[in-house]
Write a protein that holds these residues in place. Structure first.
Motif, PDB file in Angstrom:
ATOM      1  N   ARG A  82       0.935  -1.049  -0.026  1.00  0.00           N
ATOM      2  CA  ARG A  82      -0.073  -0.031  -0.123  1.00  0.00           C
ATOM      3  C   ARG A  82       1.036   1.228  -0.096  1.00  0.00           C
ATOM      4  N   GLY A  83       0.330   2.220  -0.762  1.00  0.00           N
ATOM      5  CA  GLY A  83       1.030   3.349  -0.829  1.00  0.00           C
ATOM      6  C   GLY A  83       2.493   3.463  -1.562  1.00  0.00           C
ATOM      7  N   VAL A  84       2.658   2.122  -2.104  1.00  0.00           N
ATOM      8  CA  VAL A  84       3.752   1.900  -2.998  1.00  0.00           C
ATOM      9  C   VAL A  84       3.441   1.679  -4.496  1.00  0.00           C
ATOM     10  N   ASN A  85       2.802   0.488  -4.544  1.00  0.00           N
ATOM     11  CA  ASN A  85       2.560   0.070  -5.930  1.00  0.00           C
ATOM     12  C   ASN A  85       1.269  -0.366  -5.966  1.00  0.00           C
ATOM     13  N   GLU A  86       0.052   0.009  -5.215  1.00  0.00           N
ATOM     14  CA  GLU A  86      -1.253  -0.346  -5.430  1.00  0.00           C
ATOM     15  C   GLU A  86      -1.736  -0.036  -6.884  1.00  0.00           C
ATOM     16  N   ASN A  87      -1.266   1.212  -7.328  1.00  0.00           N
ATOM     17  CA  ASN A  87      -1.816   1.515  -8.352  1.00  0.00           C
ATOM     18  C   ASN A  87      -1.213   0.941  -9.641  1.00  0.00           C
ATOM     19  N   ASP A  88      -0.408   0.225  -9.696  1.00  0.00           N
ATOM     20  CA  ASP A  88       0.086  -0.672 -10.625  1.00  0.00           C
ATOM     21  C   ASP A  88      -0.649  -1.800 -10.830  1.00  0.00           C
ATOM     22  N   ILE A  89      -1.583  -2.377  -9.849  1.00  0.00           N
ATOM     23  CA  ILE A  89      -2.225  -3.645  -9.896  1.00  0.00           C
ATOM     24  C   ILE A  89      -3.028  -3.713 -11.390  1.00  0.00           C
ATOM     25  N   LEU A  90      -3.731  -2.629 -11.712  1.00  0.00           N
ATOM     26  CA  LEU A  90      -4.629  -3.023 -12.910  1.00  0.00           C
ATOM     27  C   LEU A  90      -3.656  -2.988 -14.077  1.00  0.00           C
ATOM     28  N   PRO A  91      -2.628  -1.933 -14.341  1.00  0.00           N
ATOM     29  CA  PRO A  91      -1.981  -1.850 -15.496  1.00  0.00           C
ATOM     30  C   PRO A  91      -1.114  -3.157 -15.682  1.00  0.00           C
ATOM     31  N   MET A  92      -0.542  -3.702 -14.429  1.00  0.00           N
ATOM     32  CA  MET A  92       0.163  -5.117 -14.603  1.00  0.00           C
ATOM     33  C   MET A  92      -0.817  -6.082 -15.122  1.00  0.00           C
ATOM     34  N   ALA A  93      -1.945  -6.235 -14.391  1.00  0.00           N
ATOM     35  CA  ALA A  93      -3.055  -7.089 -14.672  1.00  0.00           C
ATOM     36  C   ALA A  93      -3.358  -7.005 -16.312  1.00  0.00           C
ATOM     37  N   LYS A  94      -3.497  -6.036 -16.819  1.00  0.00           N
ATOM     38  CA  LYS A  94      -4.020  -5.932 -18.056  1.00  0.00           C
ATOM     39  C   LYS A  94      -2.648  -6.165 -19.066  1.00  0.00           C
ATOM     40  N   PHE A  95      -1.569  -5.764 -18.820  1.00  0.00           N
ATOM     41  CA  PHE A  95      -0.146  -6.078 -19.561  1.00  0.00           C
ATOM     42  C   PHE A  95      -0.025  -7.491 -19.652  1.00  0.00           C
ATOM     43  N   PHE A  96      -0.023  -8.317 -18.535  1.00  0.00           N
ATOM     44  CA  PHE A  96       0.234  -9.722 -18.729  1.00  0.00           C
ATOM     45  C   PHE A  96      -0.973 -10.331 -19.047  1.00  0.00           C
ATOM     46  N   ARG A  97      -2.005 -10.128 -19.203  1.00  0.00           N
ATOM     47  CA  ARG A  97      -3.304 -10.655 -19.832  1.00  0.00           C
ATOM     48  C   ARG A  97      -2.980 -10.644 -21.143  1.00  0.00           C
ATOM     49  N   GLU A  98      -2.587  -9.595 -21.706  1.00  0.00           N
ATOM     50  CA  GLU A  98      -2.394  -9.431 -22.941  1.00  0.00           C
ATOM     51  C   GLU A  98      -1.268 -10.325 -23.604  1.00  0.00           C
ATOM     52  N   LYS A  99      -0.195 -10.391 -22.632  1.00  0.00           N
ATOM     53  CA  LYS A  99       0.704 -11.220 -23.109  1.00  0.00           C
ATOM     54  C   LYS A  99       0.508 -12.743 -22.968  1.00  0.00           C
ATOM     55  N   GLY A 100      -0.529 -13.130 -22.334  1.00  0.00           N
ATOM     56  CA  GLY A 100      -1.077 -14.615 -21.896  1.00  0.00           C
ATOM     57  C   GLY A 100      -0.024 -15.241 -20.797  1.00  0.00           C
ATOM     58  N   ILE A 101       0.431 -14.425 -19.916  1.00  0.00           N
ATOM     59  CA  ILE A 101       1.211 -14.574 -18.993  1.00  0.00           C
ATOM     60  C   ILE A 101       0.463 -14.636 -17.684  1.00  0.00           C
ATOM     61  N   ILE A 102       0.485 -15.638 -16.691  1.00  0.00           N
ATOM     62  CA  ILE A 102      -0.078 -15.732 -15.516  1.00  0.00           C
ATOM     63  C   ILE A 102       0.489 -14.756 -14.497  1.00  0.00           C
ATOM     64  N   LEU A 103      -0.078 -13.922 -13.914  1.00  0.00           N
ATOM     65  CA  LEU A 103       0.332 -13.004 -13.193  1.00  0.00           C
ATOM     66  C   LEU A 103      -0.220 -13.080 -11.729  1.00  0.00           C
ATOM     67  N   ARG A 104       0.751 -13.306 -10.786  1.00  0.00           N
ATOM     68  CA  ARG A 104       0.019 -13.756  -9.255  1.00  0.00           C
ATOM     69  C   ARG A 104       0.464 -12.396  -8.084  1.00  0.00           C
ATOM     70  N   PHE A 105      -0.614 -11.733  -7.567  1.00  0.00           N
ATOM     71  CA  PHE A 105      -0.356 -10.738  -6.767  1.00  0.00           C
ATOM     72  C   PHE A 105      -0.062 -11.589  -5.363  1.00  0.00           C
ATOM     73  N   ILE A 106       0.710 -10.878  -4.753  1.00  0.00           N
ATOM     74  CA  ILE A 106       1.178 -11.383  -3.447  1.00  0.00           C
ATOM     75  C   ILE A 106       1.137 -10.186  -2.392  1.00  0.00           C
ATOM     76  N   GLU A 107       0.579 -10.691  -1.320  1.00  0.00           N
ATOM     77  CA  GLU A 107       0.362  -9.830  -0.413  1.00  0.00           C
ATOM     78  C   GLU A 107       1.616  -9.809   0.536  1.00  0.00           C
ATOM     79  N   PHE A 108       2.071  -8.491   0.734  1.00  0.00           N
ATOM     80  CA  PHE A 108       3.453  -8.165   1.310  1.00  0.00           C
ATOM     81  C   PHE A 108       3.260  -8.782   2.785  1.00  0.00           C
ATOM     82  N   MET A 109       4.351  -9.407   2.826  1.00  0.00           N
ATOM     83  CA  MET A 109       4.517 -10.236   4.166  1.00  0.00           C
ATOM     84  C   MET A 109       5.568  -9.837   5.182  1.00  0.00           C
ATOM     85  N   ASP A 110       5.405 -10.133   6.426  1.00  0.00           N
ATOM     86  CA  ASP A 110       6.123  -9.540   7.298  1.00  0.00           C
ATOM     87  C   ASP A 110       7.362 -10.591   7.600  1.00  0.00           C
TER      88      ASP A 110
END
Ligand code: SAM
Ligand code: SF4
Ligand code: SF4
Length: 342
Positions: free
Chosen positions: A174-202
């Protein structure tokens, strides 16, 4: 993917199925959430060469894991695994083990252009490449070493050209790259590559983790779902860490790894072998079982197998489930992710 019948179970009834091997604790990146540059600086003491397991030693240990647990799949990680010299030679050795039918590697992708072909030829099947943003300025800041997005995209291309299967990982903060979620999803969907989002862990102690920096699986789901409706699909196998979704009306897939807000300890079946030969039974472990000592002192195969079995059978780790109810757990000194292998 068909799973083998597990042979050993831990104290909570979970089988040992999976082995992740950290090839090195070094990395050419300094991601703020993993190896922050202020801590992993020029004074930081990385493992000296002689403390690292040799390829031959790891090879022998893999065979013991196969003997006791029927392991068929190996994931190579780090640190940055491609910082280990001659990694292809090691892949080739693993590829010659008859029982292993799947060799995967997690990498930051920056060195793939140089190595992808040789890795594929050696027998590597799959790579998971980490990329947290398509905005190069931001990404260069996150990786702490000014490595551009173009470099990683070129690494992805090199992996595909070589015939490796590719998936992507993105750690969301949060506050770092949450705005990149959608662009990343679109970009890799178009490329036919599976993208996995990882919750930031401690993981570890150095990344200054706070719960409010975690963008939850629920939020990630809704950010994507609003623009591009998605629906859950079944796991490939029991114990798969990512919850899988597909874009409605297609077979295009994404995943969310919700280690914080929806812990999956009850199905966690992985053991980790660190670069210096310790077996860790949890990513959040504060200690491991040394197997390098006995190995170098001449232990028999049976003795090494007993160490693996005993370590697994007494395993009661369920850190992420406990964290949900008890945040004090974070005070415990844990091992850094770059050491234990993500
Ligand atoms: N260097 C390689 C890479 O970055 O892919 C392999 C090792 S890295 C430790 C493995 C994975 O763990 C990467 O996808 C990375 O983004 C993820 N990771 C590291 N620190 C994390 C954290 N604090 N929370 C969530 N994921 C993290
Ligand atoms: Fe290196 Fe991977 Fe950790 Fe980033 S996440 S610092 S690339 S080991
Ligand atoms: Fe497995 Fe430990 Fe993660 Fe739970 S917290 S899923 S036991 S690695």
């Amino acid at each position: 993917m068909a799973m083998h019948e597990p042979r050993i179970y831990d104290a909570l009834g979970r089988p040992l199925r999976d082995l992740r091997i950290s090839m090195t604790d070094r990395c050419n990146f300094r991601c703020s959430y993993c190896m922050p540059a202020e801590i992993f600086d020029s004074n930081f003491k990385f493992l000296p060469r002689k403390e690292l397991l040799s390829f031959e030693e790891i090879h022998r240990l893999i065979q013991q894991f196969i003997a006791v647990a029927g392991i068929k799949k190996i994931r190579i990680t780090g640190g940055e695994p491609l910082m280990r010299n001659d990694l292809s030679r090691f892949i080739e050795m693993v590829n010659q083990i008859e029982e292993i039918n799947d060799i995967a590697m997690t990498t930051n992708g920056s060195l793939l252009r140089k190595h992808a072909k040789a890795l594929k030829q050696a027998g590597l099947d799959r790579v998971t490449i980490s990329l947290d943003s398509l905005n190069s300025e931001l990404f260069e800041k996150i990786n702490g070493r000014g490595v551009t997005v173009a470099t990683v995209l070129d690494g992805i291309e090199a992996a595909q050209e070589a015939g490796l299967k590719v998936k992507m990982n993105m750690v969301v903060q949060r506050g770092v790259n949450e705005n990149d979620i959608l662009p990343m999803a679109k970009f890799f969907r178009e490329k036919g590559i599976i993208l996995r989002f990882i919750e930031f862990m401690d993981v570890g102690n150095s990344n200054g983790w706070k719960l409010d920096q975690v963008v939850s699986k629920k939020e990630i789901f809704s950010i994507i779902n609003k623009e591009m409706p998605i629906e859950p699909i079944e796991a490939n196998y029991k114990g798969e860490v990512a919850t899988r979704y597909r874009y409605k009306g297609s077979n295009d897939e994404i995943g969310i790894i919700s280690s914080v807000t929806d812990a999956f300890c009850s199905t966690c079946s992985r053991a980790r072998l660190s670069a210096d030969g310790k077996i860790y039974t949890c990513l959040f472990a504060f200690g491991g079982t040394d197997i390098r000592g006995p190995l170098r002192e001449g232990a028999t195969d049976k003795e090494l197998q007993d160490i693996i079995v005993n370590t697994w059978q007494k395993r009661g780790d369920r850190y992420s489930e406990e964290r949900l109810n008890n945040t004090d757990k974070r005070e415990i000194k844990k091992i850094e992710m770059s050491h234990i292998g993500g």
